[in-house]
Design a protein around this motif. Structure first.
Motif, PDB file in Angstrom:
ATOM      1  N   GLY A   3       0.828  -1.170  -0.107  1.00  0.00           N
ATOM      2  CA  GLY A   3       0.147   0.124  -0.225  1.00  0.00           C
ATOM      3  C   GLY A   3       0.721   1.329   0.034  1.00  0.00           C
ATOM      4  N   LEU A   4       0.130   2.548  -0.329  1.00  0.00           N
ATOM      5  CA  LEU A   4       0.982   3.708  -0.212  1.00  0.00           C
ATOM      6  C   LEU A   4       0.308   4.404   1.028  1.00  0.00           C
ATOM      7  N   LYS A   5       0.948   5.326   1.511  1.00  0.00           N
ATOM      8  CA  LYS A   5       0.777   6.528   2.315  1.00  0.00           C
ATOM      9  C   LYS A   5       1.263   7.909   1.929  1.00  0.00           C
ATOM     10  N   LEU A   6       0.419   8.615   1.618  1.00  0.00           N
ATOM     11  CA  LEU A   6       0.973  10.111   1.254  1.00  0.00           C
ATOM     12  C   LEU A   6       0.603  11.020   2.441  1.00  0.00           C
ATOM     13  N   ARG A   7       1.261  11.686   2.934  1.00  0.00           N
ATOM     14  CA  ARG A   7       1.208  12.623   4.009  1.00  0.00           C
ATOM     15  C   ARG A   7       1.349  13.989   3.735  1.00  0.00           C
ATOM     16  N   GLY A   8       0.576  14.669   3.700  1.00  0.00           N
ATOM     17  CA  GLY A   8       1.163  16.380   3.323  1.00  0.00           C
ATOM     18  C   GLY A   8       1.955  16.561   2.460  1.00  0.00           C
ATOM     19  N   LEU A  19       1.242  21.342  -5.830  1.00  0.00           N
ATOM     20  CA  LEU A  19       0.533  20.318  -5.260  1.00  0.00           C
ATOM     21  C   LEU A  19       0.537  20.988  -3.621  1.00  0.00           C
ATOM     22  N   LYS A  20      -0.727  21.140  -3.355  1.00  0.00           N
ATOM     23  CA  LYS A  20      -0.984  21.956  -1.895  1.00  0.00           C
ATOM     24  C   LYS A  20      -1.301  20.946  -0.864  1.00  0.00           C
ATOM     25  N   GLY A  21      -0.448  19.931  -0.463  1.00  0.00           N
ATOM     26  CA  GLY A  21      -0.861  19.136   0.521  1.00  0.00           C
ATOM     27  C   GLY A  21      -1.730  17.968   0.237  1.00  0.00           C
ATOM     28  N   ILE A  22      -1.063  16.788   0.150  1.00  0.00           N
ATOM     29  CA  ILE A  22      -2.083  15.712  -0.578  1.00  0.00           C
ATOM     30  C   ILE A  22      -1.978  14.724   0.554  1.00  0.00           C
ATOM     31  N   ASP A  23      -2.894  14.234   1.111  1.00  0.00           N
ATOM     32  CA  ASP A  23      -3.253  13.100   2.006  1.00  0.00           C
ATOM     33  C   ASP A  23      -3.848  12.051   1.591  1.00  0.00           C
ATOM     34  N   LEU A  24      -3.295  11.016   1.452  1.00  0.00           N
ATOM     35  CA  LEU A  24      -4.080   9.541   0.550  1.00  0.00           C
ATOM     36  C   LEU A  24      -3.409   8.367   1.164  1.00  0.00           C
ATOM     37  N   ASP A  25      -4.246   7.551   1.150  1.00  0.00           N
ATOM     38  CA  ASP A  25      -3.948   6.021   1.736  1.00  0.00           C
ATOM     39  C   ASP A  25      -4.387   5.353   0.442  1.00  0.00           C
ATOM     40  N   ILE A  26      -3.620   4.253  -0.062  1.00  0.00           N
ATOM     41  CA  ILE A  26      -3.825   3.437  -1.155  1.00  0.00           C
ATOM     42  C   ILE A  26      -3.729   1.861  -0.800  1.00  0.00           C
ATOM     43  N   GLY A  64       4.967   0.518   3.569  1.00  0.00           N
ATOM     44  CA  GLY A  64       5.205   0.809   5.055  1.00  0.00           C
ATOM     45  C   GLY A  64       6.659   1.432   5.001  1.00  0.00           C
ATOM     46  N   ARG A  65       7.184   1.639   3.981  1.00  0.00           N
ATOM     47  CA  ARG A  65       8.596   2.040   4.077  1.00  0.00           C
ATOM     48  C   ARG A  65       8.597   3.834   3.361  1.00  0.00           C
TER      49      ARG A  65
END
Ligand code: ATP
Ligand code: MG
Lengths: 352, 295
Positions: A3-8, A19-26, A64-65
């Motif tokens: 999975g992917l985690k994008l934070r701010g 890009l103005k702050g992307i929070d996203l969980d895949i 997770g990395r």
């Protein structure tokens, strides 16, 4: 776990914030589509995940990395470019095996991997050709093959089909959907074509001006958009928007002879609203009616769209349940049920 | 059939349009070429010459200065062309990096030598490489050498000097061709290679170089021709010396025609050695660079 985690996540070019702050969980194995108008930052976000662009701020984690400072080749991703980006002087076989050569994979194993990918993509008869001897669709398959042989955790596609003609696009779309089933990997797919997004995605991320407008399943976005932008962007033909007023639990349409009907929500004070109604939400059995003059008629065979308005009002699109008798100039009464309407406040947010 | 009047008129018009250039090319290009071919079979001094058959060709085989000139020319070719083209390619790659600052400045600086005046640059090189010149002084100051290199009087260093001079003058010119070609390469090919984990050196040798093959072929053919005709530098900087150590075919032709008792016939024969050399080497290069048929 891929999975992917994008934070701010932010990206600026000089003073321009793209890009103005992307929070996203895949989630792992999810097929996620980034969709949005041109210039909204889809490619930039994808390229940041790939490691082709620096991350101005924020964190990206794959499996997770944290990968902010990890080399593109070590992120467990593979990317398919819009321009295919094949190595022009190499044969299909060499193109697909090139990455493995540098990963220290033995020759026999490379050949096996290439054959396997070629089989999945039906490229076996073309292995000795060079890119310039292939059609657009074949080139695209080679580009996908080059990604497959690396067994990435995450596939990244940047508008892979936009250089293909309409028919081939539909065909390749199905191929990519099949591929996702077979390979069982995470796919992130960028497109500005909302039909591609609707048909392929498990989850759609609608981007607008460098921000996420909404995230959700295709049907969630279609049925239950959070804002005017998503409502207008998803669905074809586009949703109709009418100026209205919300007062005393009723909606009034001043441009349509002040007709009014009960609203599904209540407002404390009277307010201006935008009323959204999808072309196919019009229903001959509906309780409310809008009188229109038809201006244009489109026959698609399975459906007939009438475009009409009243006076100086907005041009409305109506799916007529394939009523082939409608003609331009006709008076037409469009019926609908108030429950199929969506209301948006003046700042474009949905009123629920 | 073009027998109609209209067609004939068109033919006449067509010829009229190209007649001036055909005439000029004929007088100044075709005629001298044919005349020199004819001359290459003539023997004699000055304006007294007579047909000598293969005498001149036999003379070539016995002429030590010709053989020195030929050897020197080939030495220049073998060392200078690969050094210059490799350098040009590396510089072009470096200057194509969009992240590099002052790219425009560097490009201009490297290109400038080939548009500077020949005389000025020769004078500059002569003074820079004189025994007391800035090059020797710098090398000594850096303790790389402890006594001055005799650039113009040592046979080996004179060749090095000539090679440096041509390289300085023509590297930028070749680099421009590479830069132009590099700018036509889709950037995403390099991005794909980065994601594929292809290291930088391999991106250069296995992607850039093969993709520039047509341009590399072009520059190597033009540079080969240029070096086989090498004259400017050896004439202006070293004057062929010391003791013919930088004598080239072109300079020898010049000497045969204008320095010594003119020997037009023999000079023409030497010219045709260059022509044959250019033809053979160009053919070899095209042959080596051909599209390999697939196995
Ligand atoms: N190298 C750059 N320098 C400055 N601005 C850039 C650069 N690359 C992209 N941008 C800007 O960033 C914004 C987002 O670009 P991006 O390529 O991500 O758009 P996109 O959503 O992929 O659009 P499209 O659908 O047209 O491909 C655009 O406004 C673009 O002008
Ligand atoms: Mg894009």
């Amino acid at each position: 776990m891929s999975g992917l985690k994008l934070r701010g996540v932010r990206k600026s070019y000089g003073n321009v914030q793209v890009l103005k702050g992307i929070d996203l969980d895949i989630d792992s194995k999810e097929f996620v589509v980034f969709v949005g108008p041109s210039g909204c930052g889809k490619s930039t976000l994808l390229r940041m995940i790939a490691g082709l662009e620096d991350i101005t701020d924020g964190d990206i984690a794959i499996g997770g990395r944290r990968v902010n400072d990890v080399d593109p080749s070590k992120r467990g991703i593979a990317m398919v470019f819009q321009s295919y980006a094949l190595y022009p002087h190499m044969t299909v076989r060499e193109n697909m095996g090139f990455a493995l050569k540098f990963a220290g994979v033995p020759k026999a194993e490379i050949e096996k991997q290439v054959q396997e990918a070629a089989k999945i993509l039906e490229l076996q008869p073309l292995l000795e050709r060079r890119p310039k001897e292939l059609s657009g669709g074949q080139r695209q398959r080679v580009a996908i093959g080059r990604a497959i042989v690396r067994h990435p955790q995450v596939f990244l596609f940047d508008e892979p089909l936009s250089n293909l003609d309409a028919e081939l696009r539909v065909h390749m779309r199905i191929e990519i959907a099949k591929l996702h089933k077979e390979l069982q990997t995470t796919i992130i797919y960028v497109t500005h074509d909302q039909v591609e997004a609707m048909t392929l995605a498990d989850k759609i991320v609608v981007l607008r001006g460098g921000e996420i407008a909404q995230v959700g399943t295709p049907l969630k976005l279609y049925d239950d958009p959070d804002n005017l932008f998503v409502a207008g962007f998803i669905g074809s033909p586009k949703m109709n928007f009418l100026k209205g007023q919300l007062e005393n639990e009723r909606v009034v349409l001043p441009e349509y002879g002040n007709i009014s009907f009960p609203a599904s929500v209540s407002a404390s004070a009277p307010q201006e609203v935008t009323v959204g109604i999808r072309p196919d939400a019009f229903d001959a059995g509906g309780s409310e009616q809008l009188p229109l003059k038809v201006e244009i008629v489109e026959h698609l065979g399975n459906e007939t769209y009438a475009y009409g308005r009243l006076g100086s009002g907005e041009l409305l699109t109506i799916a007529t349940d394939n009523d082939r008798q409608v003609k331009p100039g006709d008076d037409f009464v469009a019926r609908f049920n108030p429950s199929s309407l969506l209301l948006f406040s003046e700042d474009g947010q949905r009123i629920r | 059939m073009s027998g109609t009047r209209l067609a004939r008129n068109e033919q006449i018009n067509g010829w009229l349009f190209i007649a001036p250039s055909v005439l000029l090319i004929g007088i100044f290009l075709v005629y001298p070429i044919l005349w020199s071919l004819w001359m290459s079979f003539q023997v004699g001094k000055g304006m007294n010459f007579s047909f000598g058959g293969f005498t001149n060709i036999i003379r070539l085989t016995k002429d030590p200065i010709f053989q020195i000139a030929l050897t020197n020319t080939l030495i220049f070719l073998v060392f200078q062309v690969p050094i210059m083209l490799t350098l040009a390619l590396l510089l072009a790659s470096a200057l194509n990096d969009p992240k590099l600052k002052f790219r425009g400045f560097f490009r201009t600086a490297i290109f400038l030598p080939c548009v500077t005046s020949l005389v000025a640059y020769s004078a500059l090189f002569r003074s820079m490489f004189s025994n007391e010149g800035v090059v020797n002084k710098t090398l000594m100051a850096m303790h790389i050498i402890d006594q001055p290199i005799l650039w113009t009087s040592d046979p080996f260093w004179a060749k090095v000097l000539v090679i440096s001079a041509i390289t300085w003058r023509w590297t930028g010119y070749n680099m421009i061709f590479y830069l132009a070609a590099l700018q036509n390469i889709d950037r995403s090919i390099y991005e794909a290679a980065k994601i594929d984990g292809v290291p930088a050196w391999a991106r250069f040798t296995q992607i850039t170089v093969p993709m520039l093959k047509p341009v590399i072929l072009f520059t190597s053919v033009t540079s080969t021709i240029g070096t086989l005709q090498l004259f400017d530098e050896v004439f202006n900087i070293t004057e062929g010396g010391p003791a013919n150590a930088t004598m080239t075919l072109s300079l020898y032709i010049y000497n045969l025609t204008f320095r010594f008792m003119p020997s037009f016939g023999y000079a023409s024969t030497v010219s045709y050695v260059i022509v044959v050399g250019v033809a053979i080497l160009s053919f070899v290069q095209f042959y080596l660079a051909r599209e390999r048929s697939r196995a």
